[in-house]
Design a protein around this motif. Structure first.
Motif, PDB file in Angstrom:
ATOM      1  N   PRO A 335       0.822  -1.220   0.000  1.00 36.10           N
ATOM      2  CA  PRO A 335       0.000   0.000   0.000  1.00 36.10           C
ATOM      3  C   PRO A 335       0.853   1.266   0.000  1.00 36.10           C
ATOM      4  CG  PRO A 335      -0.795  -1.564   1.640  1.00 36.10           C
ATOM      5  CD  PRO A 335       0.533  -2.075   1.162  1.00 36.10           C
ATOM      6  N   THR A 336       0.294   2.338  -0.536  1.00 37.34           N
ATOM      7  CA  THR A 336       0.970   3.623  -0.597  1.00 37.34           C
ATOM      8  C   THR A 336       0.082   4.705   0.010  1.00 37.34           C
ATOM      9  OG1 THR A 336       1.931   5.292  -2.076  1.00 37.34           O
ATOM     10  CG2 THR A 336       0.073   4.043  -2.917  1.00 37.34           C
ATOM     11  N   ALA A 337       0.701   5.816   0.430  1.00 36.41           N
ATOM     12  CA  ALA A 337      -0.044   6.961   0.968  1.00 36.41           C
ATOM     13  C   ALA A 337      -0.253   8.059  -0.071  1.00 36.41           C
ATOM     14  CB  ALA A 337       0.701   7.541   2.174  1.00 36.41           C
ATOM     15  N   SER A 338       0.227   7.867  -1.279  1.00 37.94           N
ATOM     16  CA  SER A 338       0.212   8.940  -2.292  1.00 37.94           C
ATOM     17  C   SER A 338      -1.200   9.405  -2.641  1.00 37.94           C
ATOM     18  CB  SER A 338       0.897   8.462  -3.570  1.00 37.94           C
ATOM     19  OG  SER A 338       2.257   8.170  -3.330  1.00 37.94           O
ATOM     20  N   VAL A 356      -1.497   7.530   6.448  1.00 35.99           N
ATOM     21  CA  VAL A 356      -0.915   6.184   6.486  1.00 35.99           C
ATOM     22  C   VAL A 356      -0.974   5.573   5.092  1.00 35.99           C
ATOM     23  CG1 VAL A 356      -1.464   5.762   8.914  1.00 35.99           C
ATOM     24  CG2 VAL A 356      -3.137   5.160   7.145  1.00 35.99           C
ATOM     25  N   ASN A 357      -0.101   4.605   4.837  1.00 41.77           N
ATOM     26  CA  ASN A 357      -0.154   3.832   3.600  1.00 41.77           C
ATOM     27  C   ASN A 357      -1.315   2.849   3.691  1.00 41.77           C
ATOM     28  OD1 ASN A 357       2.246   5.126   3.149  1.00 41.77           O
ATOM     29  ND2 ASN A 357       3.530   3.326   3.350  1.00 41.77           N
ATOM     30  N   LYS A 358      -2.206   2.897   2.722  1.00 48.75           N
ATOM     31  CA  LYS A 358      -3.285   1.902   2.755  1.00 48.75           C
ATOM     32  C   LYS A 358      -3.970   1.770   1.407  1.00 48.75           C
ATOM     33  CE  LYS A 358      -6.955   4.831   4.800  1.00 48.75           C
ATOM     34  NZ  LYS A 358      -7.930   4.895   5.935  1.00 48.75           N
ATOM     35  N   GLY A 359      -4.639   0.646   1.247  1.00 44.07           N
ATOM     36  CA  GLY A 359      -5.431   0.359   0.064  1.00 44.07           C
ATOM     37  C   GLY A 359      -6.757  -0.253   0.484  1.00 44.07           C
ATOM     38  N   SER A 360      -7.627  -0.529  -0.481  1.00 43.66           N
ATOM     39  CA  SER A 360      -8.925  -1.179  -0.257  1.00 43.66           C
ATOM     40  C   SER A 360      -9.785  -0.439   0.756  1.00 43.66           C
ATOM     41  CB  SER A 360      -8.722  -2.631   0.201  1.00 43.66           C
ATOM     42  OG  SER A 360      -8.032  -3.373  -0.766  1.00 43.66           O
TER      43      SER A 360
END
Length: 483
Positions: A335-338, A356-360
């Motif tokens: 996951p990325t925070a971009s 924070v870095n996250k996805g979904s």
């Protein structure tokens, strides 16, 4: 006479000696006599601990009985057990000196007991783990019962991953069925007025399709075929004329993120062939029917969520790696925070970042604020919510009441409330019949409660909102939600 008296005295003395010997045998430690150092072992369960959880799997801790000892140096056996606290945790290697405890995800104090023993005896000791949530989380939340009205069984054995609401119609693509392993180009359409079903068909079967409805049209863009080859086709269904047209993305890819702003639709990122990620943003102009292209300045990825607010389009988070591994042959990782920000007025890009870095995760906007809720952090579901002001790009934090995976249509608006539905199903401690409610006016969170007997494990698949009405597919049935 002496001889007659002597025998009883001998017998009495013998009896007293026998009793004395028995008493001594009871108090003598095993393996030793008077002055033996063979004492029972001493249990030491270690110090109490406090942990703060942010994700579903961050509720883990180590129990260590290394301080336990036996005065003679004799080996010991160990056994850990939970004796108090919430019941959702479980122990790994409970029969070892060092033990791992998982899924202690409910705030509270968990008490664990260590027993040690050998032939010298046994001993017990306890240790507590206090689990807390961040101070910005609202601890006490009101709960509201929510009823469901059954509208219809879904036609056939289809697996619905999303509902697209447009006008009086609900579109439910049946692209891929996990149970049968089959692909389809069928799209089931429910008319909310007549309550009838029809089927329309896209140009080809595939999965990983980006779907969005606007301006009386529904767009089905890109995807992956049954051999995981990327597709560039965009099928456009015109609701007024009941006709199809076909166009193409600038490059073949699946799993792109679609969002509409004004007269333009954006299709961003995604997966090309051979698990290569794309940084492409294709922009479709609804007024002219023409395409233009741009690139995500933060780089190629599976975009986590796309949302519009204050004449800006935000492409948030997601995954920067994609490779083999899931039941469909691939999985997204890292996951990325971009955040890539497109200014609709100027056509210029800028870059920012989430907390924070996250996805979904789920994303939804209200006024100048965007809520980025739940998702995956460090391979675990989180209850963290970032409240991002798109004017200042400053953020504050709040929390869902339980961790969740989100997605494009797990966050919806009804009146002055935002609703967040958990997609993380089947995990210990997840209450599948409950969802989060955010009051736009007050900023206060509460919990909606659906009838538990209607929510089998893993059954809640998709929701949609149209004209302040909420529709949900639960266990192959279509319901209207009464909130």
């Amino acid at each position: 006479m002496k001889s007659k008296i002597y025998l009883p005295i001998v017998i009495l003395v013998a009896m007293l000696l026998s009793i004395a010997c028995k008493k001594q045998a009871v108090i003598t430690p095993p393996g030793g006599g008077s002055g033996s150092t063979n004492k029972p072992p001493v249990a030491d369960a270690g110090p109490d601990q406090t942990i703060m959880i942010l994700t579903y799997y961050s509720g883990t801790a180590s129990l260590n009985g290394s301080g336990s000892h036996d005065s003679s140096g004799m080996s010991m056996q160990f056994y850990w057990r939970q004796i108090a606290g919430p019941v959702n945790g479980f122990l790994q290697n409970a029969g070892q000196k060092e033990c791992r405890v998982y899924s202690i995800n409910t705030p509270g104090t968990y008490s664990f007991e260590l027993e040690v023993w050998n032939t010298h005896g046994s001993d017990l000791d306890t240790t507590d783990i206090t689990v807390s949530i961040p101070p910005y989380c609202q601890p006490d939340r009101s709960e509201f019962p929510v009823s469901l009205t059954l509208l219809s069984e879904l036609p056939g054995n289809i697996q619905v991953s999303e509902i697209i609401a447009a006008g009086n119609k609900l579109f439910m693509p049946a692209w891929f069925n996990n149970f049968t392993g089959t692909y389809s180009k069928n799209i089931h359409v429910y008319d909310r007025i007549t309550q009838n079903w029809t089927i329309i068909q896209a140009s080809q079967a595939r999965s990983g399709v980006a779907t969005i409805a606007t301006d009386g049209k529904v767009f089905f863009a890109g995807g992956l075929d049954s051999s995981f080859n990327a597709i560039s086709v965009v099928d456009i269904y015109d609701m007024a004329t009941n006709t199809w047209s076909v166009t193409n993305l600038s490059e073949s890819r699946g799993d792109c993120q679609a969002v509409v702003s004004g007269s333009k639709i954006f299709f961003a990122g995604g997966q090309k062939n051979d698990y290569v990620l794309s940084n492409k943003v294709d922009i479709y102009d609804l007024e002219t029917g023409s395409w233009s292209s741009s690139s995500l300045p933060a780089g190629a990825r599976i975009v986590g969520a796309a949302v519009t607010a204050q004449n800006k389009v935000l492409f948030c988070g997601g995954y920067t790696q994609f490779g083999a591994g899931s039941m469909l042959g691939y999985s997204a990782t890292t996951p990325t925070a971009s955040i890539d920000i497109y200014d609709v007025n100027t056509g210029q890009w800028s870059v920012s970042a989430m907390q924070v870095n996250k996805g979904s995760f789920a994303a939804i906007n209200v006024n100048e604020k965007v809520l980025l809720a739940g998702g995956e952090v460090n391979y675990a579901a989180t209850f963290h919510v970032e409240e991002l002001n798109v004017n200042t790009m400053n953020s504050s934090s709040s929390c869902l009441f339980q961790p969740m995976y989100g997605g494009g249509r797990t966050a919806i608006q009804k009146d002055d409330k935002l609703l967040f539905f958990a997609y993380a199903r089947g995990f210990s401690g997840i209450q599948e019949n409950k969802f989060d409610i955010y009051n736009i006016q007050t900023g206060v969170w509460s919990i909606g409660i659906l009838p538990p007997d209607l929510i089998p494990s893993g059954a809640f698949t998709s929701v949609a909102s149209v004209n302040d009405e909420i529709y949900a597919v639960i266990d192959n049935k279509l319901y209207k939600m009464n909130l």
